[in-house]
Motif scaffolding. Structure first.
Motif, short mmCIF file in Angstrom:
data_model
loop_
_atom_site.label_atom_id
_atom_site.label_comp_id
_atom_site.label_asym_id
_atom_site.label_seq_id
_atom_site.Cartn_x
_atom_site.Cartn_y
_atom_site.Cartn_z
N TYR A 2 0.82 -1.21 0.00
CA TYR A 2 0.00 0.00 0.00
C TYR A 2 0.86 1.26 0.00
O TYR A 2 0.33 2.37 0.09
CB TYR A 2 -0.87 0.05 1.27
N PHE A 45 2.57 -0.55 4.71
CA PHE A 45 1.83 0.71 4.82
C PHE A 45 2.74 1.94 4.81
O PHE A 45 2.33 3.02 5.24
CB PHE A 45 1.00 0.72 6.11
N SER A 105 1.66 5.83 3.69
CA SER A 105 0.22 5.78 3.41
C SER A 105 -0.54 6.11 4.68
O SER A 105 -0.01 6.01 5.78
CB SER A 105 -0.19 4.40 2.88
N ILE A 145 -4.06 5.43 6.91
CA ILE A 145 -5.21 4.55 7.12
C ILE A 145 -6.38 5.45 7.48
O ILE A 145 -6.48 5.94 8.60
CB ILE A 145 -4.92 3.52 8.23
N GLN A 159 -0.99 4.21 13.53
CA GLN A 159 -1.47 3.10 12.71
C GLN A 159 -1.39 1.79 13.49
O GLN A 159 -2.27 0.93 13.37
CB GLN A 159 -0.66 2.99 11.41
#
Length: 125
Positions: A25, A57, A60, A62, A93
């Motif tokens: 991601y 992640f 990125s 969330i 996160q």
């Protein structure tokens, strides 16, 4: 063993005789993350269970949009996932992941500081 990704996406990787579904991601916007999540879900549904997942992640965010989607869709595949490891997560996160673990009811969702630690966890019996 050299593992690198040129761009975000979903791929199957073989390590130590184990198949891992890798979801990258990194740098994705929420809509792209949902698309990748759905691609991974389709792969999981074709397996007979005991899936190993690695999610990256890095760079990125969330968002609540992504989380609502993941919460809803994970209910249909969580029983097929043996272990799920996460890398590139910030402290907030990781806190979201802890809440997600409680929601899903599984402890096999673990965050790691680097890719190698995450892979070692997945391929360990």
């Amino acid at each position: 063993m050299k593992l690198s990704h040129a761009m975000p996406g979903v791929e199957l990787i073989q390590i130590s005789g184990k198949e891992i579904i890798s979801i990258d991601y990194s740098g994705c916007k929420p809509a792209e993350m949902i698309t990748l999540f759905d691609q991974a879900k389709e792969i999981i549904l074709t397996k007979k269970g005991d899936c190993l997942l690695l999610a990256n992640f890095e760079r990125s965010y969330i968002t609540s949009q992504f989380m609502r989607h993941a919460e809803k869709e994970m209910l249909t595949v969580s029983h097929l996932i043996k272990k799920n490891s996460f890398i590139g997560m910030t402290l907030p996160q990781r806190m979201i992941l802890k809440g997600f673990q409680l929601f899903i009811g599984k402890d096999e969702y673990v965050s790691f500081d680097n890719r190698q630690e995450a892979i070692d966890y997945l391929v360990r019996a």
